[in-house]
Enzyme design. Structure first.
Site, PDB file in Angstrom:
ATOM      1  N   CYS A  17      -0.532   4.771  47.328  1.00  0.00           N
ATOM      2  CA  CYS A  17      -0.292   3.888  48.473  1.00  0.00           C
ATOM      3  C   CYS A  17      -1.338   4.210  49.545  1.00  0.00           C
ATOM      4  O   CYS A  17      -2.421   4.724  49.220  1.00  0.00           O
ATOM      5  CB  CYS A  17       1.144   4.009  48.992  1.00  0.00           C
ATOM      6  SG  CYS A  17       1.600   5.629  49.637  1.00  0.00           S
ATOM      7  N   ARG A  40       5.694   5.259  50.408  1.00  0.00           N
ATOM      8  CA  ARG A  40       5.984   4.524  49.168  1.00  0.00           C
ATOM      9  C   ARG A  40       5.643   5.293  47.896  1.00  0.00           C
ATOM     10  O   ARG A  40       6.475   5.416  46.989  1.00  0.00           O
ATOM     11  CB  ARG A  40       5.235   3.185  49.166  1.00  0.00           C
ATOM     12  CG  ARG A  40       5.736   2.225  50.208  1.00  0.00           C
ATOM     13  CD  ARG A  40       4.773   1.097  50.414  1.00  0.00           C
ATOM     14  NE  ARG A  40       3.517   1.550  51.019  1.00  0.00           N
ATOM     15  CZ  ARG A  40       2.429   0.815  51.203  1.00  0.00           C
ATOM     16  NH1 ARG A  40       2.431  -0.436  50.772  1.00  0.00           N
ATOM     17  NH2 ARG A  40       1.366   1.309  51.779  1.00  0.00           N
ATOM     18  N   ASP A  59       4.775  -2.169  53.081  1.00  0.00           N
ATOM     19  CA  ASP A  59       4.614  -0.917  53.822  1.00  0.00           C
ATOM     20  C   ASP A  59       5.759  -0.766  54.829  1.00  0.00           C
ATOM     21  O   ASP A  59       5.890  -1.587  55.732  1.00  0.00           O
ATOM     22  CB  ASP A  59       3.262  -0.970  54.549  1.00  0.00           C
ATOM     23  CG  ASP A  59       2.887   0.368  55.147  1.00  0.00           C
ATOM     24  OD1 ASP A  59       3.777   1.230  55.297  1.00  0.00           O
ATOM     25  OD2 ASP A  59       1.707   0.549  55.471  1.00  0.00           O
TER      26      ASP A  59
HETATM   27  P1  4NP Z   1       2.621   4.699  52.891  1.00  0.00           P
HETATM   28  O1  4NP Z   1       2.929   4.321  54.417  1.00  0.00           O
HETATM   29  O2  4NP Z   1       1.282   4.088  52.552  1.00  0.00           O
HETATM   30  O3  4NP Z   1       3.737   4.047  52.143  1.00  0.00           O
HETATM   31  O4  4NP Z   1       2.627   6.208  52.811  1.00  0.00           O
HETATM   32  C1  4NP Z   1       2.040   4.589  55.461  1.00  0.00           C
HETATM   33  C2  4NP Z   1       2.018   5.853  56.021  1.00  0.00           C
HETATM   34  C3  4NP Z   1       1.137   6.125  57.066  1.00  0.00           C
HETATM   35  C4  4NP Z   1       0.296   5.135  57.528  1.00  0.00           C
HETATM   36  C5  4NP Z   1       0.317   3.879  56.948  1.00  0.00           C
HETATM   37  C6  4NP Z   1       1.191   3.617  55.902  1.00  0.00           C
HETATM   38  N1  4NP Z   1      -0.590   5.416  58.598  1.00  0.00           N
HETATM   39  O5  4NP Z   1      -1.261   4.487  59.071  1.00  0.00           O
HETATM   40  O6  4NP Z   1      -0.701   6.573  59.027  1.00  0.00           O
END
Ligand code: 4NP
Length: 177
Positions: free
Chosen positions: A27, A33, A146
C-alpha cells in the site's frame, strides 16, 4: 503489464515450487491496509495448516513510516476481530520486492502505478495484481480505499474487504500448496 487482469484473478505460479510461496502486500504507508491484509492472511494460512508453505510480507511505496508499528486505528480494528497487530514494523517497497515475491498484491491503482514505475524490466510485473481482483464480491478494478484520513468505520470496511479477499486467497493457496 497484463491489464486488465482476469477477474477473479489467479495467483501467479510459484517461482520455485520447493520454496514457500511468497506474497507481498503493498500500500502507500504500510501502516494501515497492507499490514492488515498481511496479518489476516498470515493467520488464515496458519489455521489452514499452510503456515510453513506460505510467507506473507508487506511494504509501502512511501517511506514516511519505515520502522513504525501499525496505525493505532488499524491495530484496534484487528484486535477487535481477534488478530495480533503488534509485530508489524513498516517497510519500504523497492524493485527487489518484485524479484523476491511470487505474488505482489497492490491495494489501489496508485500503488500499482508506483510499483510499475519502480520495475527494472516489464517481466517483473507479471507477478503483480490488484489485491481486490481476488475479492469475489468486487468489480474487476476495485481498490481497497485508503482509510488514513477517515474515521474508524473506514478501518472496519477495509477489514471486511480483507477478510473476504483473504478467504479467496486461502482457497487458491490450498489448491496450490
Ligand atoms: P496505508 O495508509 O497506505 O493504508 O498504510 C496510509 C498511511 C499513511 C499515509 C497515507 C496512507 N501517509 O500519508 O502518511
Amino acid at each position: 503489464m497484463n491489464e486488465p487482469h482476469l477477474h477473479p484473478a489467479e495467483l501467479p505460479p510459484p517461482r520455485q515450487p520447493e520454496s514457500p510461496y511468497t506474497i507481498a502486500m503493498v500500500c502507500l504507508g504500510n501502516i494501515c491496509r497492507s499490514p492488515m491484509a498481511q496479518v489476516v492472511l498470515t493467520e488464515k494460512v496458519r489455521r489452514a495448516g499452510l503456515g510453513s508453505a506460505v510467507e506473507i510480507r508487506s511494504c509501502g511505496t512511501g517511506d514516511w513510516h519505515v520502522g513504525e508499528p501499525m496505525d493505532h486505528r488499524a491495530a484496534a480494528a484487528l484486535s477487535a476481530h481477534g488478530y495480533d497487530p503488534s509485530l508489524h514494523r513498516a517497510a519500504h517497497f523497492d524493485a527487489s520486492w518484485l524479484d523476491a515475491s511470487d505474488a505482489v498484491l497492490a491495494m489501489d491503482r496508485a500503488n500499482l502505478r508506483d510499483i510499475r514505475a519502480a520495475a527494472a524490466n516489464p517481466s517483473q510485473l507479471d507477478r503483480v495484481r490488484l489485491f481486490r481482483n481476488f475479492d469475489p464480491e468486487a468489480a474487476a478494478d476495485a481498490e481497497v480505499p485508503d482509510p488514513w484520513y477517515g474515521g474508524p468505520d473506514g478501518f472496519e470496511e477495509v477489514l471486511a474487504m480483507v477478510e473476504r479477499t483473504t478467504d479467496a486467497l486461502v482457497e487458491q493457496l490450498q489448491r496450490r500448496c
